[in-house]
Design an enzyme around this catalytic site. Structure first.
Site, PDB file in Angstrom:
ATOM      1  N   GLU A  82      50.683  39.054  39.653  1.00  0.00           N
ATOM      2  CA  GLU A  82      49.855  37.854  39.695  1.00  0.00           C
ATOM      3  C   GLU A  82      48.510  38.056  40.371  1.00  0.00           C
ATOM      4  O   GLU A  82      47.571  37.319  40.088  1.00  0.00           O
ATOM      5  CB  GLU A  82      50.622  36.711  40.362  1.00  0.00           C
ATOM      6  CG  GLU A  82      51.811  36.278  39.526  1.00  0.00           C
ATOM      7  CD  GLU A  82      52.500  35.040  40.033  1.00  0.00           C
ATOM      8  OE1 GLU A  82      52.090  34.486  41.076  1.00  0.00           O
ATOM      9  OE2 GLU A  82      53.469  34.614  39.383  1.00  0.00           O
ATOM     10  N   GLU A 131      42.992  31.946  38.231  1.00  0.00           N
ATOM     11  CA  GLU A 131      42.036  32.297  39.283  1.00  0.00           C
ATOM     12  C   GLU A 131      42.786  32.795  40.503  1.00  0.00           C
ATOM     13  O   GLU A 131      43.902  32.358  40.780  1.00  0.00           O
ATOM     14  CB  GLU A 131      41.211  31.048  39.634  1.00  0.00           C
ATOM     15  CG  GLU A 131      40.146  31.248  40.655  1.00  0.00           C
ATOM     16  CD  GLU A 131      39.370  29.957  40.972  1.00  0.00           C
ATOM     17  OE1 GLU A 131      38.483  30.029  41.820  1.00  0.00           O
ATOM     18  OE2 GLU A 131      39.665  28.896  40.383  1.00  0.00           O
TER      19      GLU A 131
END
Length: 164
Positions: A82, A131
């Site tokens: 991630e 993001e």
């Protein structure tokens, strides 16, 4: 049917399939799924958060434990998947969170750890993460976080070890 209407119908259909899938999994397994949340701390003390693609909210990186994995392996894998960051060391157990409504998708038990990390932040899983950002302790995002991550982060900041 215009493109926007088609897209909206496809999204609604996907959501309906997901709800059906959740129900079927709940009937078959009738047990919570185990997962992790990671509080990644950079060498300069900033905390790394991700913005989830599914709900647009900030969250702690983490995910479900795969079959045959232990928690440290899951922490290492999910952190890298991630954020692109490397796990240096798991510092401490922050808590175990098991409330049936803590994750809107499924009943999951989440093991939360503080982790010393390094490397370069880079979105690896673009389907899940939109993001990545590092926040100083006095500049954490004010909006509600995804799932129960606000509570997890607050327990960490308060120095607690929580069983909830």
């Amino acid at each position: 049917m215009n493109v926007l209407a088609f897209f909206a119908a496809a999204v609604q259909s996907t959501r309906s399939l997901w709800r059906i899938g959740q129900t079927v999994l709940g009937i078959i397994f009738r047990h919570p799924i185990t997962g992790t949340s990671i509080i990644p701390i950079l060498p300069d003390g900033r905390i790394v958060l991700i913005r989830r693609r599914d709900d647009g909210r900030w969250a702690l990186p983490g995910g479900m434990v795969d079959w045959g994995e232990d928690i440290p392996t899951t922490v290492h894998r999910e952190l890298h998947e991630e954020t692109g960051l490397n796990l240096v060391k798991i510092q401490r157990l922050v808590g175990v969170y098991s409330s049936p409504d803590r994750d809107p998708r499924i009943h999951s038990i989440c093991v939360v750890v503080e982790a010393e990390v390094d490397g370069t932040m880079e979105v690896q899983d673009t389907l899940e993460v939109m993001e990545i950002r590092a926040f100083s302790l006095n500049a954490l995002p004010p909006e509600p976080m995804s799932h129960d991550h606000s509570r997890q982060l607050q327990d960490y900041l308060n120095g607690l070890t929580t069983l909830a």
